[in-house]
Design an enzyme around this catalytic site. Sequence first.
Site, PDB file in Angstrom:
ATOM      1  N   VAL A 186      14.059  26.900  57.715  1.00 15.34           N
ATOM      2  CA  VAL A 186      12.966  26.020  57.315  1.00 15.34           C
ATOM      3  C   VAL A 186      13.590  24.735  56.793  1.00 15.34           C
ATOM      4  O   VAL A 186      14.526  24.759  55.985  1.00 15.34           O
ATOM      5  CB  VAL A 186      12.071  26.657  56.233  1.00 15.34           C
ATOM      6  CG1 VAL A 186      11.020  25.667  55.736  1.00 15.34           C
ATOM      7  CG2 VAL A 186      11.398  27.916  56.763  1.00 15.34           C
TER       8      VAL A 186
ATOM      9  N   GLY B 230       4.970  28.206  52.826  1.00 16.46           N
ATOM     10  CA  GLY B 230       4.522  29.353  53.593  1.00 16.46           C
ATOM     11  C   GLY B 230       4.998  29.389  55.028  1.00 16.46           C
ATOM     12  O   GLY B 230       4.572  30.272  55.798  1.00 16.46           O
ATOM     13  N   LEU B 231       5.899  28.473  55.421  1.00 18.79           N
ATOM     14  CA  LEU B 231       6.342  28.439  56.819  1.00 18.79           C
ATOM     15  C   LEU B 231       7.114  29.692  57.196  1.00 18.79           C
ATOM     16  O   LEU B 231       6.900  30.272  58.271  1.00 18.79           O
ATOM     17  CB  LEU B 231       7.189  27.194  57.084  1.00 18.79           C
ATOM     18  CG  LEU B 231       6.427  25.910  57.468  1.00 18.79           C
ATOM     19  CD1 LEU B 231       5.554  25.425  56.320  1.00 18.79           C
ATOM     20  CD2 LEU B 231       7.405  24.814  57.893  1.00 18.79           C
TER      21      LEU B 231
ATOM     22  N   THR C 143       7.004  32.706  55.836  1.00 20.99           N
ATOM     23  CA  THR C 143       6.110  33.862  55.890  1.00 20.99           C
ATOM     24  C   THR C 143       5.289  33.856  57.173  1.00 20.99           C
ATOM     25  O   THR C 143       5.119  34.898  57.826  1.00 20.99           O
ATOM     26  CB  THR C 143       5.182  33.875  54.663  1.00 20.99           C
ATOM     27  OG1 THR C 143       5.974  33.987  53.477  1.00 20.99           O
ATOM     28  CG2 THR C 143       4.212  35.051  54.727  1.00 20.99           C
TER      29      THR C 143
ATOM     30  N   GLU D 179      21.246  34.976  53.416  1.00 24.77           N
ATOM     31  CA  GLU D 179      21.148  35.273  51.989  1.00 24.77           C
ATOM     32  C   GLU D 179      20.432  36.608  51.831  1.00 24.77           C
ATOM     33  O   GLU D 179      19.349  36.800  52.400  1.00 24.77           O
ATOM     34  CB  GLU D 179      20.375  34.174  51.257  1.00 24.77           C
ATOM     35  CG  GLU D 179      21.035  32.813  51.310  1.00 24.77           C
ATOM     36  CD  GLU D 179      20.195  31.755  50.628  1.00 24.77           C
ATOM     37  OE1 GLU D 179      20.309  31.605  49.397  1.00 24.77           O
ATOM     38  OE2 GLU D 179      19.407  31.097  51.337  1.00 24.77           O
TER      39      GLU D 179
ATOM     40  N   TYR E 131      14.844  38.702  52.922  1.00 25.42           N
ATOM     41  CA  TYR E 131      14.051  39.432  53.911  1.00 25.42           C
ATOM     42  C   TYR E 131      13.440  40.738  53.422  1.00 25.42           C
ATOM     43  O   TYR E 131      12.692  41.370  54.151  1.00 25.42           O
ATOM     44  CB  TYR E 131      14.908  39.680  55.164  1.00 25.42           C
ATOM     45  CG  TYR E 131      15.231  38.385  55.867  1.00 25.42           C
ATOM     46  CD1 TYR E 131      14.289  37.766  56.684  1.00 25.42           C
ATOM     47  CD2 TYR E 131      16.457  37.761  55.677  1.00 25.42           C
ATOM     48  CE1 TYR E 131      14.567  36.559  57.299  1.00 25.42           C
ATOM     49  CE2 TYR E 131      16.743  36.554  56.296  1.00 25.42           C
ATOM     50  CZ  TYR E 131      15.798  35.958  57.113  1.00 25.42           C
ATOM     51  OH  TYR E 131      16.076  34.760  57.724  1.00 25.42           O
TER      52      TYR E 131
ATOM     53  N   PHE F  44      24.902  37.406  65.836  1.00 23.93           N
ATOM     54  CA  PHE F  44      23.982  37.006  66.906  1.00 23.93           C
ATOM     55  C   PHE F  44      22.979  35.976  66.385  1.00 23.93           C
ATOM     56  O   PHE F  44      22.825  35.791  65.218  1.00 23.93           O
ATOM     57  CB  PHE F  44      23.234  38.217  67.486  1.00 23.93           C
ATOM     58  CG  PHE F  44      22.550  39.112  66.483  1.00 23.93           C
ATOM     59  CD1 PHE F  44      21.255  38.833  66.063  1.00 23.93           C
ATOM     60  CD2 PHE F  44      23.206  40.216  65.946  1.00 23.93           C
ATOM     61  CE1 PHE F  44      20.612  39.661  65.150  1.00 23.93           C
ATOM     62  CE2 PHE F  44      22.571  41.045  65.045  1.00 23.93           C
ATOM     63  CZ  PHE F  44      21.279  40.769  64.631  1.00 23.93           C
TER      64      PHE F  44
END
Length: 410
Positions: free
Chosen positions: A84, A92-93, A95, A119, A123, A410
Amino acid sequence: MTTELRVLSEAERDAWFGCLELAFGGVPFSPESREMYAALAEPQRAIGHWDGADCVGTAGAYSFRLTVPGGAAVPAAGVTGVSVSATHRRQGLLTSMMRRQLDDVRSWGEPLAVLLASEPGIYGRFGYGAATTEMNLRIDTSRVRLALPPGTDGVRVRRSSPAQALDACEAVYGRLAADRPGTPVRQPGWERVPVNDPESGRKGGSPLQCVLAERDGEVTGYATFHLRPAWDDAGPRGAVAVRDLAALDPASYAALWRFLFGIDLTSVVECHNRPADDAVLRLVSDVRRCEVRLRDGLYVRLVELGAALEARSYRAPVDVVLEVEDAFCPWNAGRWRLTVDEKGAAVCRRTDEDPELALSVNELGAAYLGGVSLTTLAAAGRVRELRAGALAEAALAFSSDAQPWCPHGF
């Protein structure tokens, strides 16, 4: 501020990549890496947030097949390129991208999503659990010796260029992939990743070098590495930076380590991302001089809980009712009965029976590959036993002989 979230088009790829590069520090990918990942990209599985003509958020997912306990290769979304823009944080991007992506993964029929987190704190709120551990080593080869198994002297180690050895190395990787949960079964094109060698990624080291282990003319292992020469007033103090090492048998494995320990003008072997149960720790004379460090590796998210739990095999029979919390993917929430027979085959179905273990989907993701014990999670207060004995039964069933490991990014 209003942004638009949409699937990436071919014409938008450069802007999408530019957003990703800027979010990760602004250092451009090398031309070699950018070309390689562009060839591997699946634009129809990539999404981005757009503020007018500007890309301000990115997320993608490769089509993977992941080895799970029992050796099956299960379809999984390899989540990648999540970013982001600093100008659009806390709006909220992320999410919304995670919401869209997991909905898409479910529609693609893939029961798992996996990622390597930049980080570790990001998640968990989307249902991912840390399922593998990476081990980093810095071995003082001037003071550490190797205990070599019988047959090591019968293994020939010879040099090859990484490009010329590629097919032989991939054959070894392919034979080993089914033995280690967490290992991606490499799809066409992914064989380029282990030998991608931009100068910017060498950290002052040599171009990538390769040796093959052979017995009776058959390749039985390989190692790729960089040499980083260094000197001080006392003489040479170079380092061997190992990228990959794999072997089909103990003697070939030991022969490769002996070669790396014996390279002239070096006194250190550095390894980043080895499995937590790497046998080298049982070959060295002094593990304290190996500077062992552990960190989180692959994160696993059960997208379709029932299908995911049925896709792997189990170490022991078990019949347990799970009460699962999953706020982000509510189709997984509720009670599930997991029944495993004597052969390790599983059936997982919804039930109205009384729960026997209570946990969230994060804990199931962490335990899924067999490297994180449900008992350990219970000791941390993350799993609750509701029927005496259920925890021990389930913990044994979920365990794995080999520690799970993802050998490359990846």
